[in-house]
Each structure stands twice: as C-alpha cells, then as structure tokens.
Design an enzyme around this catalytic site. Sequence first.
Site, PDB file in Angstrom:
ATOM      1  N   ASP A  47      49.750  33.600  16.050  1.00  0.00           N
ATOM      2  CA  ASP A  47      48.716  32.563  16.048  1.00  0.00           C
ATOM      3  C   ASP A  47      48.769  31.749  17.333  1.00  0.00           C
ATOM      4  OD1 ASP A  47      46.939  30.705  13.965  1.00  0.00           O
ATOM      5  OD2 ASP A  47      47.956  29.546  15.525  1.00  0.00           O
ATOM      6  N   TYR A  52      46.518  26.245  23.990  1.00  0.00           N
ATOM      7  CA  TYR A  52      47.969  26.428  24.162  1.00  0.00           C
ATOM      8  C   TYR A  52      48.287  27.001  25.546  1.00  0.00           C
ATOM      9  CZ  TYR A  52      48.071  26.325  18.966  1.00  0.00           C
ATOM     10  OH  TYR A  52      47.914  26.027  17.641  1.00  0.00           O
ATOM     11  N   LYS A  77      41.864  30.308  18.960  1.00  0.00           N
ATOM     12  CA  LYS A  77      41.000  29.197  18.540  1.00  0.00           C
ATOM     13  C   LYS A  77      40.151  28.676  19.690  1.00  0.00           C
ATOM     14  CE  LYS A  77      44.916  27.894  15.640  1.00  0.00           C
ATOM     15  NZ  LYS A  77      46.086  28.131  16.492  1.00  0.00           N
ATOM     16  N   HIS A 110      38.884  24.914  16.446  1.00  0.00           N
ATOM     17  CA  HIS A 110      40.182  24.226  16.423  1.00  0.00           C
ATOM     18  C   HIS A 110      40.135  22.841  15.750  1.00  0.00           C
ATOM     19  CE1 HIS A 110      44.204  24.476  18.781  1.00  0.00           C
ATOM     20  NE2 HIS A 110      44.371  23.847  17.654  1.00  0.00           N
TER      21      HIS A 110
END
Length: 274
Positions: A47, A52, A77, A110
């Site tokens: 995930d 990120y 996301k 998100h």
Amino acid sequence: MTFEKTKKLANGSIIPRLGLGVWQVKDGEEAVDSVKWALDAGYRLIDTAAVYKNEVGVGEGIRKSDVPREEIFVTTKLWNTDQGYETTLKAFDESLNKLGLDYVDLYLIHWPVKDKYKDSWRAMEEIYRSGRAKAIGVSNFHEHHIDDLLTTAEIVPMVDQIELHPALTQEPLRKFLAEKNIAVEAWSPLGQGKILENATLVEIGKKYNKTAAQVIIRWHLQSDIIVIPKSVHQDRIKQNIDVFDFELTEEDIKQINQLNKNERFGSNPEKFDF
Ligand code: A2P
C-alpha cells in the site's frame, strides 16, 4: 475464528487481508528492500500513495522479487492537490509510470477534499472502467462524505481506508461501512507504534508468545479489518505476518475494544488543511 487470508470486495476483486504499508518509507533502497522483504515473507499487498513519494522504489521492489505481478495487490492513492476530473486522470498516469506498472489493484482518493472529490470520483470511475485500476475506493471518508459522494457516484467505493487501531476503534464508522458493503482498511494499524507498550496488549500477547504488534494485527484480522502495518526492518516485517498460528478469544477482543479512547495520531478528516 477462521477466516480466509483474502477478502472479496464488492466488485469481486480479491484483496489480501494483511499487507505492507509504506508511509514514511524513503524512496530508493529503503522502499525497494522493504517491499522485497515483505514479498519474500509472504505479503501479497503493498500500500503506497503518490504523496509518499516512493512509488518508484515500490515498483522496483516488486520487480526485484520473485513473485509474479498478478499475485501482488498494489494500492496507490490520488493526492489532494491533484483532485478534480482531468487532474485525477493525469495523476493516475503519473503514478502508473512511477510504479512501472500497467495497472494497480486499488486506487484510492486519499482525503475528502471539499468541492473536489465528486469530480475526482468521476475520473476514478473512468479509470476503473478502463481496467487500469481493478478496484477503486476512498480514504479518510466519514459517513457524511460517503453519503454525499453517493448522491452522484455511479460506482460505490469498494474500500474506505481510515485511521484505525486499538486507541481509535471507529466502531460507528465500521458499522456504517459494513452496511454499505464497503471494506474497511486500517492505516496506522499499530497506532504508529505508539501503543505497543500498552499493558493489556502485552499481557494478551504473553498468553500466546506473541508481541503486542502481533496481537493488534490479529485483532484487526479477526475484526474483518484489512491491515497494512508499516516497517522498514526485515525482522519486524516477518514478525508482523507471523499471526496465522494463534487466535484471540472473544474476551481478548472485548478487552482490546475497550482500549478505545477515540485518540488520533494522524489528521482528523473533519479538520485537515492540506
Ligand atoms: P519501523 O518502520 O522502524 O519498524 P503503523 O503501521 O501503525 O503506522 O506503525 C508503524 C510504526 O511501528 C513504525 O514506527 C514501525 O517502525 C513500528 N513497527 C512496526 N512493526 C513493529 C513491530 N513488530 N514491533 C515494533 N515496532 C514496529
């Protein structure tokens, strides 16, 4: 309590119930190693998220492992600043490019960015219909966000990924999502590691020769919650999937449920400002 290691989503997609989360994992070696170690240890769900900034490393880790792509469930996301119809389509292509994949298994909005998420969702539906995301869903959506989205949505989100751990058990939201057949996935499932010294969790673990982290992961699994603990350490990555050889009793589960303090370690979806 018996359960399969996978769960069927509303659209028929099969998602592993336990995966590796990679929030705060650095791109490059750290992401590549974590993903590869996880796949070697038997994880089949990874995930990540555009924000990120480690999709490149995640893709590389997947390619470095011996596990075939089709056996791995990859989630990413849509970031907040990319919300909107056209921008979602573009952001999705960028994520695929960075991952080096031609599809993801799950694409999530998100955060519920006000006045934008409905347009984003139209693009998500289009991406889903094109087959480049095998399932679509949301993250950090509360009851009212979902109800609002469903006034215009043609496809009901298959997943809602929310902050969820023994200090924030989210029982009302979980009940609402179950009624809508939206699978619940937990982010920060270990409370970002901040609840691992809790005496109740440690004591329960002693009965089974398991750590507090393993007890929490097992609590998620036995509560029908998809769980994605993060670690960059190979021993912990292995430890966190070594949870299929013991079972919590109903009494254990009850005790863990009672640890709820409605305590968030991350942002509140009613108040976030990013
Ligand atoms: P690290 O990555 O250094 O191993 P969450 O998934 O709730 O966000 O929690 C992740 C945090 O918990 C990270 O700080 C991670 O540290 C730590 N962590 C993950 N697994 C374990 C474990 N089995 N034992 C102790 N700490 C852990």
